[in-house]
Write a protein that holds these residues in place. Structure first.
Motif, PDB file in Angstrom:
ATOM      1  N   LYS A  77       0.836  -1.199   0.000  1.00  0.00           N
ATOM      2  CA  LYS A  77       0.000   0.000   0.000  1.00  0.00           C
ATOM      3  C   LYS A  77       0.869   1.246   0.000  1.00  0.00           C
ATOM      4  CE  LYS A  77      -3.646   2.363   2.603  1.00  0.00           C
ATOM      5  NZ  LYS A  77      -4.508   2.325   3.805  1.00  0.00           N
ATOM      6  N   PRO A  78       0.659   2.134  -0.948  1.00  0.00           N
ATOM      7  CA  PRO A  78       1.423   3.385  -0.916  1.00  0.00           C
ATOM      8  C   PRO A  78       0.919   4.284   0.203  1.00  0.00           C
ATOM      9  CG  PRO A  78      -0.183   3.438  -2.708  1.00  0.00           C
ATOM     10  CD  PRO A  78      -0.240   2.062  -2.107  1.00  0.00           C
ATOM     11  N   GLY A  79       1.815   4.953   0.865  1.00  0.00           N
ATOM     12  CA  GLY A  79       1.436   5.849   1.952  1.00  0.00           C
ATOM     13  C   GLY A  79       2.648   6.595   2.455  1.00  0.00           C
ATOM     14  N   MET A  80       2.489   7.366   3.535  1.00  0.00           N
ATOM     15  CA  MET A  80       3.589   8.140   4.059  1.00  0.00           C
ATOM     16  C   MET A  80       4.697   7.242   4.589  1.00  0.00           C
ATOM     17  SD  MET A  80       3.207  11.230   3.376  1.00  0.00           S
ATOM     18  CE  MET A  80       4.693  11.691   4.254  1.00  0.00           C
ATOM     19  N   GLU A  81       4.326   6.093   5.170  1.00  0.00           N
ATOM     20  CA  GLU A  81       5.344   5.179   5.651  1.00  0.00           C
ATOM     21  C   GLU A  81       6.194   4.675   4.499  1.00  0.00           C
ATOM     22  OE1 GLU A  81       2.135   4.944   6.225  1.00  0.00           O
ATOM     23  OE2 GLU A  81       1.914   5.366   8.369  1.00  0.00           O
ATOM     24  N   THR A  82       5.522   4.410   3.366  1.00  0.00           N
ATOM     25  CA  THR A  82       6.248   3.984   2.174  1.00  0.00           C
ATOM     26  C   THR A  82       7.211   5.062   1.727  1.00  0.00           C
ATOM     27  OG1 THR A  82       4.339   2.676   1.482  1.00  0.00           O
ATOM     28  CG2 THR A  82       5.972   3.164  -0.194  1.00  0.00           C
ATOM     29  N   ALA A  83       6.732   6.300   1.723  1.00  0.00           N
ATOM     30  CA  ALA A  83       7.590   7.415   1.310  1.00  0.00           C
ATOM     31  C   ALA A  83       8.805   7.530   2.220  1.00  0.00           C
ATOM     32  CB  ALA A  83       6.794   8.712   1.318  1.00  0.00           C
ATOM     33  N   LEU A  84       8.609   7.320   3.534  1.00  0.00           N
ATOM     34  CA  LEU A  84       9.732   7.399   4.455  1.00  0.00           C
ATOM     35  C   LEU A  84      10.736   6.279   4.207  1.00  0.00           C
ATOM     36  CD1 LEU A  84       7.966   8.347   7.795  1.00  0.00           C
ATOM     37  CD2 LEU A  84       9.521   9.754   6.467  1.00  0.00           C
ATOM     38  N   ASP A  85      10.217   5.081   3.927  1.00  0.00           N
ATOM     39  CA  ASP A  85      11.110   3.960   3.645  1.00  0.00           C
ATOM     40  C   ASP A  85      11.984   4.251   2.434  1.00  0.00           C
ATOM     41  OD1 ASP A  85      10.115   2.563   5.778  1.00  0.00           O
ATOM     42  OD2 ASP A  85       8.804   1.270   4.591  1.00  0.00           O
ATOM     43  N   ILE A  86      11.373   4.856   1.412  1.00  0.00           N
ATOM     44  CA  ILE A  86      12.105   5.161   0.195  1.00  0.00           C
ATOM     45  C   ILE A  86      13.092   6.297   0.434  1.00  0.00           C
ATOM     46  CG2 ILE A  86      11.857   5.997  -2.178  1.00  0.00           C
ATOM     47  CD1 ILE A  86       9.063   4.711  -2.182  1.00  0.00           C
ATOM     48  N   THR A  87      12.662   7.282   1.223  1.00  0.00           N
ATOM     49  CA  THR A  87      13.467   8.483   1.422  1.00  0.00           C
ATOM     50  C   THR A  87      14.626   8.269   2.378  1.00  0.00           C
ATOM     51  OG1 THR A  87      11.466   9.805   1.079  1.00  0.00           O
ATOM     52  CG2 THR A  87      13.335  10.929   2.063  1.00  0.00           C
ATOM     53  N   THR A  88      14.463   7.375   3.351  1.00  0.00           N
ATOM     54  CA  THR A  88      15.450   7.227   4.410  1.00  0.00           C
ATOM     55  C   THR A  88      16.880   7.007   3.907  1.00  0.00           C
ATOM     56  OG1 THR A  88      13.882   6.549   6.115  1.00  0.00           O
ATOM     57  CG2 THR A  88      16.146   5.781   6.370  1.00  0.00           C
ATOM     58  N   PRO A  89      17.119   6.094   2.950  1.00  0.00           N
ATOM     59  CA  PRO A  89      18.509   5.931   2.484  1.00  0.00           C
ATOM     60  C   PRO A  89      19.091   7.207   1.889  1.00  0.00           C
ATOM     61  CG  PRO A  89      17.147   4.089   1.759  1.00  0.00           C
ATOM     62  CD  PRO A  89      16.211   5.141   2.296  1.00  0.00           C
ATOM     63  N   ILE A  90      18.252   8.002   1.219  1.00  0.00           N
ATOM     64  CA  ILE A  90      18.726   9.252   0.629  1.00  0.00           C
ATOM     65  C   ILE A  90      19.082  10.238   1.730  1.00  0.00           C
ATOM     66  CG2 ILE A  90      18.102  11.197  -0.871  1.00  0.00           C
ATOM     67  CD1 ILE A  90      16.122   9.297  -2.259  1.00  0.00           C
ATOM     68  N   VAL A  91      18.195  10.357   2.735  1.00  0.00           N
ATOM     69  CA  VAL A  91      18.447  11.278   3.837  1.00  0.00           C
ATOM     70  C   VAL A  91      19.708  10.869   4.600  1.00  0.00           C
ATOM     71  CG1 VAL A  91      17.560  12.180   6.016  1.00  0.00           C
ATOM     72  CG2 VAL A  91      16.033  11.929   4.060  1.00  0.00           C
ATOM     73  N   GLN A  92      19.856   9.565   4.841  1.00  0.00           N
ATOM     74  CA  GLN A  92      21.024   9.095   5.576  1.00  0.00           C
ATOM     75  C   GLN A  92      22.310   9.441   4.830  1.00  0.00           C
ATOM     76  OE1 GLN A  92      19.928   4.972   6.047  1.00  0.00           O
ATOM     77  NE2 GLN A  92      19.138   5.305   8.116  1.00  0.00           N
ATOM     78  N   GLN A  93      22.264   9.360   3.517  1.00  0.00           N
ATOM     79  CA  GLN A  93      23.435   9.736   2.729  1.00  0.00           C
ATOM     80  C   GLN A  93      23.711  11.235   2.861  1.00  0.00           C
ATOM     81  OE1 GLN A  93      23.226   8.622  -1.383  1.00  0.00           O
ATOM     82  NE2 GLN A  93      25.279   9.346  -1.855  1.00  0.00           N
ATOM     83  N   LEU A  94      22.643  12.042   2.820  1.00  0.00           N
ATOM     84  CA  LEU A  94      22.805  13.491   2.961  1.00  0.00           C
ATOM     85  C   LEU A  94      23.333  13.865   4.344  1.00  0.00           C
ATOM     86  CD1 LEU A  94      19.551  14.734   1.186  1.00  0.00           C
ATOM     87  CD2 LEU A  94      21.892  14.831   0.304  1.00  0.00           C
ATOM     88  N   LEU A  95      22.934  13.101   5.358  1.00  0.00           N
ATOM     89  CA  LEU A  95      23.400  13.381   6.711  1.00  0.00           C
ATOM     90  C   LEU A  95      24.903  13.172   6.847  1.00  0.00           C
ATOM     91  CD1 LEU A  95      20.583  11.857   8.956  1.00  0.00           C
ATOM     92  CD2 LEU A  95      20.955  14.236   8.333  1.00  0.00           C
ATOM     93  N   GLY A  96      25.465  12.398   5.933  1.00  0.00           N
ATOM     94  CA  GLY A  96      26.896  12.172   5.950  1.00  0.00           C
ATOM     95  C   GLY A  96      27.694  13.331   5.376  1.00  0.00           C
ATOM     96  N   ASN A  97      26.997  14.264   4.722  1.00  0.00           N
ATOM     97  CA  ASN A  97      27.685  15.430   4.164  1.00  0.00           C
ATOM     98  C   ASN A  97      27.982  16.445   5.262  1.00  0.00           C
ATOM     99  OD1 ASN A  97      27.381  14.269   1.635  1.00  0.00           O
ATOM    100  ND2 ASN A  97      25.503  15.409   1.176  1.00  0.00           N
ATOM    101  N   ARG A  98      28.924  17.314   5.003  1.00  0.00           N
ATOM    102  CA  ARG A  98      29.262  18.347   5.981  1.00  0.00           C
ATOM    103  C   ARG A  98      28.032  19.213   6.290  1.00  0.00           C
ATOM    104  NH1 ARG A  98      33.733  20.431   8.067  1.00  0.00           N
ATOM    105  NH2 ARG A  98      35.038  19.093   6.737  1.00  0.00           N
ATOM    106  N   GLY A  99      27.720  19.348   7.539  1.00  0.00           N
ATOM    107  CA  GLY A  99      26.573  20.154   7.952  1.00  0.00           C
ATOM    108  C   GLY A  99      25.237  19.478   7.753  1.00  0.00           C
ATOM    109  N   GLY A 100      25.242  18.217   7.335  1.00  0.00           N
ATOM    110  CA  GLY A 100      23.980  17.550   7.021  1.00  0.00           C
ATOM    111  C   GLY A 100      23.056  17.412   8.207  1.00  0.00           C
ATOM    112  N   VAL A 101      23.607  16.990   9.353  1.00  0.00           N
ATOM    113  CA  VAL A 101      22.783  16.804  10.548  1.00  0.00           C
ATOM    114  C   VAL A 101      22.200  18.138  11.000  1.00  0.00           C
ATOM    115  CG1 VAL A 101      22.765  16.051  12.955  1.00  0.00           C
ATOM    116  CG2 VAL A 101      24.084  14.778  11.251  1.00  0.00           C
ATOM    117  N   GLU A 102      23.030  19.167  11.006  1.00  0.00           N
ATOM    118  CA  GLU A 102      22.541  20.476  11.448  1.00  0.00           C
ATOM    119  C   GLU A 102      21.471  21.011  10.510  1.00  0.00           C
ATOM    120  OE1 GLU A 102      24.069  24.835  13.020  1.00  0.00           O
ATOM    121  OE2 GLU A 102      25.517  23.415  12.175  1.00  0.00           O
ATOM    122  N   ASN A 103      21.632  20.806   9.214  1.00  0.00           N
ATOM    123  CA  ASN A 103      20.616  21.268   8.259  1.00  0.00           C
ATOM    124  C   ASN A 103      19.274  20.598   8.524  1.00  0.00           C
ATOM    125  OD1 ASN A 103      22.338  23.016   6.908  1.00  0.00           O
ATOM    126  ND2 ASN A 103      22.979  21.470   5.423  1.00  0.00           N
TER     127      ASN A 103
END
Length: 237
Positions: A77-103
């Protein structure tokens, strides 16, 4: 000009994706049902196995299929949880960039600023009761840092719920999930827990007083202070 075979294959895969997606959205393919076999899809769409597999991969990437090794894909079922599952790897990669966590944290501050202003103006008796109960649970957990973290998160979660927008609780779940590994590195002690509780109490009282400006100021002071307590534990590359 006729398309190259590769272009044609991509178009066929896109056609399959579009049709299967429509069948999921209108209920012809029920959530939890097994996707028709590759052979059935090949015959129905006149496509090669390679094209069908490309379409299945695309549907999985969209969060519409649950694909596990040695099992046929099942409808998801598509939903917000699905969107988070898809987005999480991208966000985790961005968090590895300089200033990512603070942003990401500053984005949380930006959103919660609006939420406390909304609560100060619009929260009804039930909403105030939810906040009060969350605050009381937070106070009771001051001497237990693990429980305090959970009740701290729960207090902020109520602010997202009071806006009466189903997207916002999912956003809070995202913030919690994405920031948790970093937050876990923060030294915890009852003294700091009490400081955070008192900040929550101030936010609550400002909302109770129907003062959006004061609520915003209390929220910013709280989250900025929290950031200062943990920023040294984050190591930018």
């Amino acid at each position: 000009m006729r398309p190259h075979h590769g272009d044609d294959g991509k178009r066929r895969a896109d056609d399959i994706v579009q049709e299967v997606e429509q069948r999921i959205l209108d209920g012809r393919l029920a959530v939890g049902a097994i996707l028709p076999s590759e052979r059935v899809l090949m015959d129905e769409f006149g496509a090669s196995r390679t094209v069908v597999r490309e379409a299945i991969t695309a549907l999985s990437n969209r969060g519409l299929l649950d694909c596990k090794p040695r099992f046929r894909p099942t409808i998801r079922k598509p939903g917000m949880e699905t969107a988070l599952d898809i987005t999480t790897p991208i966000v985790q990669q961005l968090l590895g960039n300089r200033g990512g966590v603070e942003n990401l944290y500053r984005m949380r501050v930006f959103i919660e600023t609006g939420l406390v202003r909304h609560a100060a103006v619009n929260a009804d008796k039930n909403g105030i009761s939810q906040l009060r109960q969350a605050l009381q649970a937070n106070e009771a957990a001051i001497d237990d840092s693990a429980s305090f973290y959970q009740t701290d998160t729960a207090f902020h979660a109520v602010l997202y719920q009071l806006a009466d927008n189903p997207i916002l609780p999912a956003v809070h779940a995202g913030f919690t999930s994405w920031l948790a590994p970093h937050w876990d590195s923060m030294p915890r002690m009852p003294e700091r827990n009490r400081q955070n509780y008192l900040a929550h109490e101030r936010i609550f009282n400002c909302i109770l007083d129907r003062d959006p400006d004061a609520a915003e100021e209390a929220l910013k002071e709280h989250l900025n202070s929290a950031w200062e307590m943990v920023r040294d534990t984050f190591k930018d590359p």
